[in-house]
Structures are given as C-alpha cells and as structure tokens.
Motif scaffolding. Sequence first.
Motif, mmCIF file in Angstrom:
data_model
loop_
_atom_site.group_PDB
_atom_site.id
_atom_site.type_symbol
_atom_site.label_atom_id
_atom_site.label_comp_id
_atom_site.label_asym_id
_atom_site.label_seq_id
_atom_site.Cartn_x
_atom_site.Cartn_y
_atom_site.Cartn_z
ATOM 1 N N THR A 1 -17.385 22.443 -22.251
ATOM 2 C CA THR A 1 -17.596 23.103 -20.962
ATOM 3 C C THR A 1 -17.701 22.020 -19.902
ATOM 4 N N LEU A 2 -16.806 22.071 -18.925
ATOM 5 C CA LEU A 2 -16.809 21.109 -17.822
ATOM 6 C C LEU A 2 -17.455 21.773 -16.616
ATOM 7 N N THR A 3 -18.455 21.137 -16.043
ATOM 8 C CA THR A 3 -19.107 21.781 -14.912
ATOM 9 C C THR A 3 -19.665 20.721 -13.960
ATOM 10 N N ARG A 4 -20.317 21.172 -12.879
ATOM 11 C CA ARG A 4 -20.782 20.213 -11.876
ATOM 12 C C ARG A 4 -22.014 20.717 -11.165
ATOM 13 N N GLU A 5 -22.729 19.784 -10.526
ATOM 14 C CA GLU A 5 -23.870 20.140 -9.674
ATOM 15 C C GLU A 5 -23.765 19.408 -8.339
ATOM 16 N N PRO A 6 -24.272 19.968 -7.236
ATOM 17 C CA PRO A 6 -24.700 21.356 -7.209
ATOM 18 C C PRO A 6 -23.483 22.250 -7.444
ATOM 19 N N GLY A 7 -23.703 23.364 -8.146
ATOM 20 C CA GLY A 7 -22.618 24.307 -8.376
ATOM 21 C C GLY A 7 -22.589 24.801 -9.804
ATOM 22 N N GLY A 8 -21.419 25.252 -10.233
ATOM 23 C CA GLY A 8 -21.237 25.663 -11.619
ATOM 24 C C GLY A 8 -21.413 27.146 -11.881
ATOM 25 N N THR A 9 -21.946 27.888 -10.901
ATOM 26 C CA THR A 9 -22.015 29.355 -10.972
ATOM 27 C C THR A 9 -21.650 29.867 -9.572
ATOM 28 N N PRO A 10 -21.317 31.153 -9.431
ATOM 29 C CA PRO A 10 -21.009 31.670 -8.086
ATOM 30 C C PRO A 10 -22.167 31.448 -7.102
ATOM 31 N N LEU A 11 -23.395 31.731 -7.538
ATOM 32 C CA LEU A 11 -24.545 31.524 -6.651
ATOM 33 C C LEU A 11 -24.716 30.042 -6.310
ATOM 34 N N ALA A 12 -24.670 29.186 -7.321
ATOM 35 C CA ALA A 12 -24.899 27.755 -7.091
ATOM 36 C C ALA A 12 -23.777 27.129 -6.264
ATOM 37 N N GLU A 13 -22.563 27.663 -6.380
ATOM 38 C CA GLU A 13 -21.467 27.141 -5.549
ATOM 39 C C GLU A 13 -21.703 27.503 -4.074
ATOM 40 N N GLN A 14 -22.305 28.674 -3.832
ATOM 41 C CA GLN A 14 -22.647 29.018 -2.438
ATOM 42 C C GLN A 14 -23.719 28.080 -1.906
ATOM 43 N N LEU A 15 -24.692 27.762 -2.761
ATOM 44 C CA LEU A 15 -25.744 26.825 -2.343
ATOM 45 C C LEU A 15 -25.142 25.434 -2.114
ATOM 46 N N ARG A 16 -24.168 25.063 -2.948
ATOM 47 C CA ARG A 16 -23.501 23.761 -2.765
ATOM 48 C C ARG A 16 -22.863 23.660 -1.376
ATOM 49 N N ALA A 17 -22.176 24.740 -0.982
ATOM 50 C CA ALA A 17 -21.509 24.711 0.325
ATOM 51 C C ALA A 17 -22.534 24.491 1.441
ATOM 52 N N LEU A 18 -23.692 25.131 1.312
ATOM 53 C CA LEU A 18 -24.746 24.937 2.320
ATOM 54 C C LEU A 18 -25.269 23.510 2.276
ATOM 55 N N LEU A 19 -25.552 23.015 1.072
ATOM 56 C CA LEU A 19 -26.125 21.674 0.919
ATOM 57 C C LEU A 19 -25.207 20.588 1.471
ATOM 58 N N LEU A 20 -23.908 20.760 1.276
ATOM 59 C CA LEU A 20 -22.973 19.710 1.670
ATOM 60 C C LEU A 20 -22.594 19.753 3.149
ATOM 61 N N HIS A 21 -22.816 20.926 3.794
ATOM 62 C CA HIS A 21 -22.277 21.034 5.153
ATOM 63 C C HIS A 21 -23.261 21.531 6.200
ATOM 64 N N GLN A 22 -24.455 21.948 5.785
ATOM 65 C CA GLN A 22 -25.397 22.565 6.720
ATOM 66 C C GLN A 22 -26.601 21.646 6.900
ATOM 67 N N ALA A 23 -26.978 21.348 8.146
ATOM 68 C CA ALA A 23 -28.170 20.530 8.392
ATOM 69 C C ALA A 23 -29.418 21.295 7.952
ATOM 70 N N MET A 24 -30.371 20.595 7.359
ATOM 71 C CA MET A 24 -31.618 21.232 6.893
ATOM 72 C C MET A 24 -32.661 20.153 6.660
ATOM 73 N N ASP A 25 -33.936 20.550 6.588
ATOM 74 C CA ASP A 25 -34.954 19.526 6.372
ATOM 75 C C ASP A 25 -35.040 19.185 4.882
ATOM 76 N N ALA A 26 -35.763 18.103 4.583
ATOM 77 C CA ALA A 26 -35.729 17.521 3.234
ATOM 78 C C ALA A 26 -36.253 18.480 2.167
ATOM 79 N N LEU A 27 -37.340 19.218 2.485
ATOM 80 C CA LEU A 27 -37.888 20.134 1.478
ATOM 81 C C LEU A 27 -36.911 21.282 1.202
ATOM 82 N N THR A 28 -36.300 21.804 2.242
ATOM 83 C CA THR A 28 -35.305 22.874 2.052
ATOM 84 C C THR A 28 -34.190 22.378 1.139
#
Length: 231
Positions: free
Chosen positions: A41-68
């Motif tokens: 099984t080849l996979t990646r983080e952040p990501g690897g599931t539909p939900l986690a891939e949505q979170l990945r898109a936010l993490l990589l492109h959306q400004a946010m504070d460190a705890l978030t």
Amino acid sequence: MKPSQPAQGLFITFEGIDGAGKSSHIETLAQAFAAAGRSVTLTREPGGTPLAEQLRALLLHQAMDALTEVLLVFAARRDHLCQVIEPALARGEVVLCDRFTDATFAYQGAGRGFDWKTLSNLELLAQTGCGQQAGLMRNPDLTLWFDLPPAMAAARLAAARQPDRFEAQPQAFFSLVAQGYAERARQAGQRFARIDAAATREQVAAAMLAAVAQRGWLTAADPQAGSGALP
Ligand code: TYD
C-alpha cells in the motif's frame, strides 16, 4: 514461508526536508517488495484518505496559526491511520508512507517552534486505539530518512514547481527542520535509517534497498518480520 501463514504487516515511512528527493524512491521500494511477493500500500501524509486529502489542501495552502496546523495534521493522521494504515497492516501488507509523525516533530516542532512535549502527547493520542494494536501506540517499523544539506535542497527546490506554504519557507526554516529530524533520529535509534541524499540517484536507491534488505524484509515474505515484532 509456509503457505498457511500470512505475512506480518510492515510499516515503513519516508522522511526528509523538502527537496531531499525521497518521493522518487518510494516507487522503487514498492517494486522491490512486489518482486519479493508482498502486497504494497503506497500512501502519503498529510493525506491518504478523502478527509485527510481535504485537510492536506488546507494545510498546504491556507494561512493558520501553529496550534491549528498541529491539530489538523494529527486529525488527518488519525483518519489515515484508522481508515488505511491499520487495515492494510492487518491484511499483512507492506505500507509505504511518504511522511508520518517525524515530519510533525521536524516541521511543526523544530521548524515552527511548537512544543515537543505537546506533540508527544498528541502523537500518543492520535496513534493509539484504532486497529489491532489496542492500547499500543502505532509507530513505523522503519523510517528511511533522506538527509540532505538544506542549501542543496533549496537549490533543487528552486528548479521545481510553484511552492506550497512549506516549500516557500526560507532556508533557515529548513535548517531547523533538518535539526528536528536529526534529533528524532537520535531519540528513535534503531527505527531510523539515515540515507545520504546528496549521493547520486542510483546510490541513494541502493542505500535505501540495502537498509531494508539488512533487516531481512526484502527476501520472500517472512511471517516473523515487521509489525508483529513490536513491543
Ligand atoms: P511532501 O511530502 O513534501 O509533499 P510533496 O512532495 O507533494 O510536496 O509533504 C507536504 C508538506 O507537508 C511538506 O512540506 C511537509 C509538510 N508536513 C508538515 O509540515 N507536517 C507533517 O506532519 C507532515 C506529514 C507534512
């Protein structure tokens, strides 16, 4: 291997600063395991599931504070672990994951300056209690750490595509991230295999395969190998 004995799952992660070149070697290792008769099984983080891939898109492109950022990274990891990694390990597969929690200690911890103790608490919380290993924290069986001086990584990245939020960081950030990986490697000891990523592509691939073969995992599927040996 006796045909009646299914292989034990094996969890291998790939780590290193952006530009270290790890991603191009994951496929090579997948092919080597497939040639040894293992399901991969080849996979990646952040990501690897539909939900986690949505979170990945936010993490990589959306400004946010460190705890978030930290909470989203671990939320993505929890979903990925429960939905993909643990079931694959339970089926006896080899899971090759492009980044895992060492990246959180390196990027959010060392890079952003987030408290390591809190990261350890979240690690325990997020990586315990789903899958077969009730009560035990899931950790990789092996982490292949592609270690490259930040200046060389920066030169490689400069030629690459449009940078994301992490890739756009200055070289000083990646020096901290590299120190974070070195500290994790020091703490984790045997789990880490350091690969000199400044070598040629062929040498890096050979070093990676040697690190895995040295553990006896690239011969025909061995039922005693990998996650079954976790404490
Ligand atoms: P990366 O493996 O570099 O993806 P790609 O090869 O497509 O660029 O991962 C994306 C970024 O996510 C990378 O810059 C590091 C960052 N990251 C964290 O900051 N914390 C984490 O816990 C993880 C898993 C990744």
